[in-house]
Design a protein around this motif. Structure first.
Motif, PDB file in Angstrom:
ATOM      1  N   LEU A 369      26.786  26.319 -11.183  1.00 14.19           N
ATOM      2  CA  LEU A 369      28.173  26.147 -11.624  1.00 14.19           C
ATOM      3  C   LEU A 369      28.316  26.329 -13.131  1.00 14.19           C
ATOM      4  CD1 LEU A 369      29.222  23.110  -9.409  1.00 14.19           C
ATOM      5  CD2 LEU A 369      30.337  25.355  -9.413  1.00 14.19           C
ATOM      6  N   THR A 370      27.269  26.045 -13.867  1.00 12.73           N
ATOM      7  CA  THR A 370      27.352  26.150 -15.331  1.00 12.73           C
ATOM      8  C   THR A 370      26.728  27.428 -15.876  1.00 12.73           C
ATOM      9  OG1 THR A 370      25.320  24.837 -15.517  1.00 12.73           O
ATOM     10  CG2 THR A 370      27.426  23.659 -15.679  1.00 12.73           C
ATOM     11  N   LYS A 390      18.659  34.838 -17.802  1.00 12.10           N
ATOM     12  CA  LYS A 390      19.719  33.896 -18.174  1.00 12.10           C
ATOM     13  C   LYS A 390      21.017  34.627 -18.506  1.00 12.10           C
ATOM     14  CE  LYS A 390      17.176  29.881 -19.857  1.00 12.10           C
ATOM     15  NZ  LYS A 390      17.739  29.010 -18.800  1.00 12.10           N
ATOM     16  N   VAL A 391      22.121  33.984 -18.191  1.00 13.62           N
ATOM     17  CA  VAL A 391      23.455  34.469 -18.531  1.00 13.62           C
ATOM     18  C   VAL A 391      23.861  33.860 -19.871  1.00 13.62           C
ATOM     19  CG1 VAL A 391      25.889  34.412 -17.863  1.00 13.62           C
ATOM     20  CG2 VAL A 391      24.123  34.748 -16.122  1.00 13.62           C
ATOM     21  N   ASP A 392      24.354  34.668 -20.777  1.00 16.45           N
ATOM     22  CA  ASP A 392      24.890  34.168 -22.037  1.00 16.45           C
ATOM     23  C   ASP A 392      26.249  33.546 -21.743  1.00 16.45           C
ATOM     24  OD1 ASP A 392      26.097  33.785 -24.528  1.00 16.45           O
ATOM     25  OD2 ASP A 392      25.122  35.530 -25.415  1.00 16.45           O
ATOM     26  N   ARG A 393      26.307  32.229 -21.689  1.00 12.21           N
ATOM     27  CA  ARG A 393      27.506  31.518 -21.255  1.00 12.21           C
ATOM     28  C   ARG A 393      28.670  31.687 -22.218  1.00 12.21           C
ATOM     29  NH1 ARG A 393      26.329  25.870 -21.135  1.00 12.21           N
ATOM     30  NH2 ARG A 393      28.089  25.585 -19.719  1.00 12.21           N
ATOM     31  N   LEU A 394      28.395  32.034 -23.458  1.00 12.91           N
ATOM     32  CA  LEU A 394      29.473  32.245 -24.429  1.00 12.91           C
ATOM     33  C   LEU A 394      30.081  33.635 -24.328  1.00 12.91           C
ATOM     34  CD1 LEU A 394      28.010  30.505 -27.604  1.00 12.91           C
ATOM     35  CD2 LEU A 394      30.085  29.835 -26.367  1.00 12.91           C
ATOM     36  N   ARG A 395      29.271  34.618 -23.933  1.00 13.12           N
ATOM     37  CA  ARG A 395      29.723  36.003 -23.976  1.00 13.12           C
ATOM     38  C   ARG A 395      30.067  36.602 -22.617  1.00 13.12           C
ATOM     39  NH1 ARG A 395      25.786  38.907 -28.495  1.00 13.12           N
ATOM     40  NH2 ARG A 395      26.262  37.466 -30.207  1.00 13.12           N
ATOM     41  N   VAL A 396      29.503  36.066 -21.551  1.00 16.69           N
ATOM     42  CA  VAL A 396      29.765  36.610 -20.210  1.00 16.69           C
ATOM     43  C   VAL A 396      30.688  35.653 -19.480  1.00 16.69           C
ATOM     44  CG1 VAL A 396      28.760  37.427 -18.064  1.00 16.69           C
ATOM     45  CG2 VAL A 396      27.483  37.677 -20.204  1.00 16.69           C
ATOM     46  N   LEU A 539      32.276  30.048 -19.310  1.00 17.23           N
ATOM     47  CA  LEU A 539      31.251  29.232 -18.673  1.00 17.23           C
ATOM     48  C   LEU A 539      30.761  28.121 -19.589  1.00 17.23           C
ATOM     49  CD1 LEU A 539      29.073  31.937 -16.872  1.00 17.23           C
ATOM     50  CD2 LEU A 539      30.483  30.192 -15.776  1.00 17.23           C
ATOM     51  N   ALA A 540      30.786  28.365 -20.890  1.00 13.48           N
ATOM     52  CA  ALA A 540      30.297  27.365 -21.836  1.00 13.48           C
ATOM     53  C   ALA A 540      31.139  26.097 -21.824  1.00 13.48           C
ATOM     54  CB  ALA A 540      30.261  27.960 -23.248  1.00 13.48           C
ATOM     55  N   GLU A 541      32.370  26.185 -21.324  1.00 12.84           N
ATOM     56  CA  GLU A 541      33.249  25.021 -21.269  1.00 12.84           C
ATOM     57  C   GLU A 541      33.067  24.204 -19.995  1.00 12.84           C
ATOM     58  OE1 GLU A 541      35.279  24.002 -23.665  1.00 12.84           O
ATOM     59  OE2 GLU A 541      34.626  25.648 -24.968  1.00 12.84           O
ATOM     60  N   VAL A 542      32.256  24.702 -19.067  1.00 10.91           N
ATOM     61  CA  VAL A 542      32.070  24.017 -17.791  1.00 10.91           C
ATOM     62  C   VAL A 542      30.967  22.967 -17.931  1.00 10.91           C
ATOM     63  CG1 VAL A 542      31.495  24.283 -15.353  1.00 10.91           C
ATOM     64  CG2 VAL A 542      32.798  26.065 -16.542  1.00 10.91           C
ATOM     65  N   VAL A 543      31.275  21.744 -17.533  1.00  8.74           N
ATOM     66  CA  VAL A 543      30.311  20.640 -17.573  1.00  8.74           C
ATOM     67  C   VAL A 543      30.213  20.052 -16.166  1.00  8.74           C
ATOM     68  CG1 VAL A 543      29.784  18.359 -18.534  1.00  8.74           C
ATOM     69  CG2 VAL A 543      30.830  20.131 -19.987  1.00  8.74           C
ATOM     70  N   VAL A 544      29.001  19.735 -15.740  1.00 14.76           N
ATOM     71  CA  VAL A 544      28.797  19.147 -14.412  1.00 14.76           C
ATOM     72  C   VAL A 544      27.924  17.909 -14.548  1.00 14.76           C
ATOM     73  CG1 VAL A 544      27.869  19.477 -12.090  1.00 14.76           C
ATOM     74  CG2 VAL A 544      29.015  21.380 -13.249  1.00 14.76           C
ATOM     75  N   HIS A 554      33.797  19.351 -14.481  1.00 17.61           N
ATOM     76  CA  HIS A 554      34.814  19.246 -15.519  1.00 17.61           C
ATOM     77  C   HIS A 554      35.417  20.625 -15.759  1.00 17.61           C
ATOM     78  CE1 HIS A 554      33.649  15.153 -17.159  1.00 17.61           C
ATOM     79  NE2 HIS A 554      32.644  15.434 -16.345  1.00 17.61           N
ATOM     80  N   ARG A 555      36.739  20.754 -15.535  1.00 23.98           N
ATOM     81  CA  ARG A 555      37.454  21.993 -15.827  1.00 23.98           C
ATOM     82  C   ARG A 555      38.645  21.657 -16.736  1.00 23.98           C
ATOM     83  NH1 ARG A 555      36.812  26.382 -12.813  1.00 23.98           N
ATOM     84  NH2 ARG A 555      37.164  27.274 -14.876  1.00 23.98           N
TER      85      ARG A 555
END
Length: 602
Positions: A369-370, A390-396, A539-544, A554-555
């Motif tokens: 999810l994150t 790994k996925v770059d959560r800030l850019r993708v 994705l960087a804003e998603v917290v679980v 958290h959305r």
């Protein structure tokens, strides 16, 4: 020598142009038709039209042959190579007599579209719905599917994703063994049937995505190898000879694929393509075929002013598929995310066999999810090696990954074709749907999922050659008996009953237990539209947060609280309960077992 970019895709064009509009789009009296075909190894090529053979001459481009013959739309024709044939045209637009029959001239300009104002839908924020034309309705046709489009519009989905419709052998099949990649399967309704379906979807605000297969062709009716080096023995696929996109002669093969993709988007007004199993496309050129496809579609998007996109299915867990060429990627718009499915499915069902062996904990679900992928360079027990990147959560952004609870593979590749609804109680189905439709991905539903369809969806074929039919049936049985299934419990793909039992039962949505789940899906999709937090792409804003049985997603201002355990969970936070799968759920009260709630916090 590759063809110029503006070389026409349609290989038959009357010298005097057909009318773009009109009763049937035909010019009275017929006219000259120019036939072209690529056959680089042939010494002589003829076109047979009207039972008469006409010699073809080498064209201006190496390996191409051409001839002009009197004819009109609807005329049958085929090509003879060094006296053998006639064979269907590799770029045939119409195969009314099936994959082994002669091709027939078809004019794309004849169809009277009504979607002139349609500009498409962006992929970001959309909800997709995968369906198979042959089992979506009892009739199994585009026209019958049109009659069910209001159901999809009322459900709230934004785009329909069609499983492959390129012509394949027999009447019934999944479509991944297509052999005429430019023609539409005639039993579904042929090219005009597809256009009527797309036009009707656009009239209801629905985009249409088509599943296309460029990594292999089917075994029956595949004549491409007779024309040229479309295939190579340098690589292997699980389904047949690999398509040649980087060996000698591959310039024309690549052009064949790119022009085919553009044909679907331009001439059939499709909004996007789903590219099947791109990991099986072996291409070691400096510019990968996927990058070339993405560039061509981007240029068509600019020319037409329409939203167009490419979605990949890949087993690589490689975010470079959806990053820009400038950043070292291929520039596709999205890719399927199997890891999210595996994590969600195993958390709900408890299954740990096969490729589910590394999944099951809520920690695995939280990781997907994150970060989209669970295997992001980590050890894969199923593969016996490390896997992924790994996925770059800030850019993708998250919308570049398609999430799903079910799809044709994850249901149909089970021995009995059993849906997740066959083994889960409705309460857990609601939790699964809630997590899917609030996750930071582009969600996709599989037909019938929204009401918990009781019909299975199985692997079925309709091969006419006895030896091929027997081989497919025996292979299916061997595959699943090796995993412990009794042979008599593995449905025979060739048995007509295997296909019939996979057809949706449209009486079910009106039944109380199915209707309740359908209303839950409608409410979730409506909530997704109403709250921009649920379509936020970062994705960087998603917290679980999670423990053994519960998970909090958290959305933004919204919290999605899921309790997968049987006992009541922790008290819900203060705020407003926007939607809950259990009755009488209030802030401050423990969330009942096997339930989900969406809470707007203060």
């Amino acid at each position: 020598m590759a063809r110029p970019a503006d070389r026409p895709v349609v290989r038959f064009r009357p010298r005097d142009e057909w009318s773009v509009r009109g009763p049937a789009g035909r010019r009275p009296g017929g006219g000259a038709v120019r036939y072209e075909v690529w056959a680089p190894a042939a010494e002589t090529v003829e076109v047979e039209s009207g039972a008469v053979r006409h010699p073809m001459a080498p064209a201006e481009l190496t390996g191409w042959w051409a001839a002009e013959v009197q004819g009109d739309e609807g005329d049958e024709y085929g090509f003879l190579l060094d006296g053998e044939g006639p064979f269907p045209d590799p770029r045939s637009l119409w195969q009314p007599a099936g994959v082994h029959g002669l091709s027939r001239i078809y004019d794309h300009g004849r169809f009277a579209w009504t979607d002139v104002l349609w500009r498409g839908r962006p992929l970001a924020g959309s909800v997709l719905y995968e369906l198979h034309i042959g089992t979506f309705t009892p009739e199994g046709t585009f026209d019958a599917a049109i009659e069910r489009l209001d159901h999809l519009a009322e459900l709230g989905v934004d785009a329909v994703q069609l499983m492959p419709v390129a012509a394949f052998a027999g009447r019934h099949g999944w479509g991944y063994d297509g052999v005429h990649l430019w023609a539409v399967h005639e039993p579904y309704g042929g090219p005009d049937g597809l256009k009527r379906f797309v036009d009707a979807c656009h009239g209801r605000g629905l985009a249409v995505i088509l599943d296309v297969v460029y990594n292999h062709l089917g075994p029956s009716g595949n004549y491409l190898g007779r024309y040229g080096p479309y295939f190579t023995d340098a690589y292997k696929t699980p389904w047949g000879p690999a398509v040649n996109v980087d060996r000698p002669g591959s310039d024309e093969v690549r052009a064949f694929i790119v022009e085919n993709a553009l044909m679907w988007l331009r001439d059939h007004h499709l909004d996007g393509l789903r590219l099947d199993a791109v990991h099986a496309i072996e291409d070691h050129r400096a510019v990968h075929l996927l990058e070339e496809l993405a560039d061509a579609v981007s240029r068509l998007k600019a020319q037409t002013g329409r939203e167009l996109f490419l979605i990949a299915e890949s087993d690589l867990n490689d975010p470079r598929l959806v990053t820009s060429p400038e950043a070292g990627g291929y520039g596709l718009d999205a890719q399927w995310n199997d890891d999210f499915h595996h994590a969600l499915h195993s958390a709900l069902t408890g299954e740990r066999q096969g490729y589910y062996c590394d999944f099951g904990s809520l920690g695995a679900l939280a990781k997907t999810l994150t970060g989209a992928f669970f295997h992001d360079g980590s050890w894969s027990t199923f593969r016996g090696r490390t896997h992924g990147r790994k996925v770059d959560r800030l850019r993708v952004p998250g919308h570049r990954f398609l999430g799903f609870l079910q799809n044709h593979d994850q249901v149909g590749n089970r021995a009995a074709g059993d849906r997740i609804s066959a083994g889960l109680p409705p309460r857990l189905l609601k939790v699964g749907a809630g997590l899917l439709l609030t996750a930071p991905f582009t969600p996709m539903l599989f037909m019938g999922e929204e009401w918990g369809a009781s019909t299975p969806w199985r692997y079925f074929t309709d091969h006419e050659e006895p030896e091929l039919a027997r081989s497919v049936s025996d292979g299916r049985r061997r595959e699943f008996t090796s995993h412990g299934w009794a042979m008599e419990d593995v449905p025979d793909p060739q048995d007509p009953r295997t296909h019939r039992c996979s057809v949706l039962d449209w009486a079910e949505p009106g039944e109380p237990r199915h209707h309740e789940l359908l209303e839950w899906y409608r409410a979730l999709i409506a909530l997704r539209r109403a709250w921009p937090e649920l379509t936020d792409t970062c994705l960087a804003e998603v917290v679980v947060e999670h423990d053994e049985d519960s998970l909090v997603l958290h959305r933004g201002r919204l919290l999605v609280v899921a309790n997968l355990g049987a006992e009541p969970g922790a008290p819900l936070p203060a705020g407003e309960v926007l939607l809950a799968s259990a009755p009488d759920v209030r802030p401050g009260d423990p969330l009942p077992g096997t339930s989900l709630a969406v809470v707007r916090v203060a």
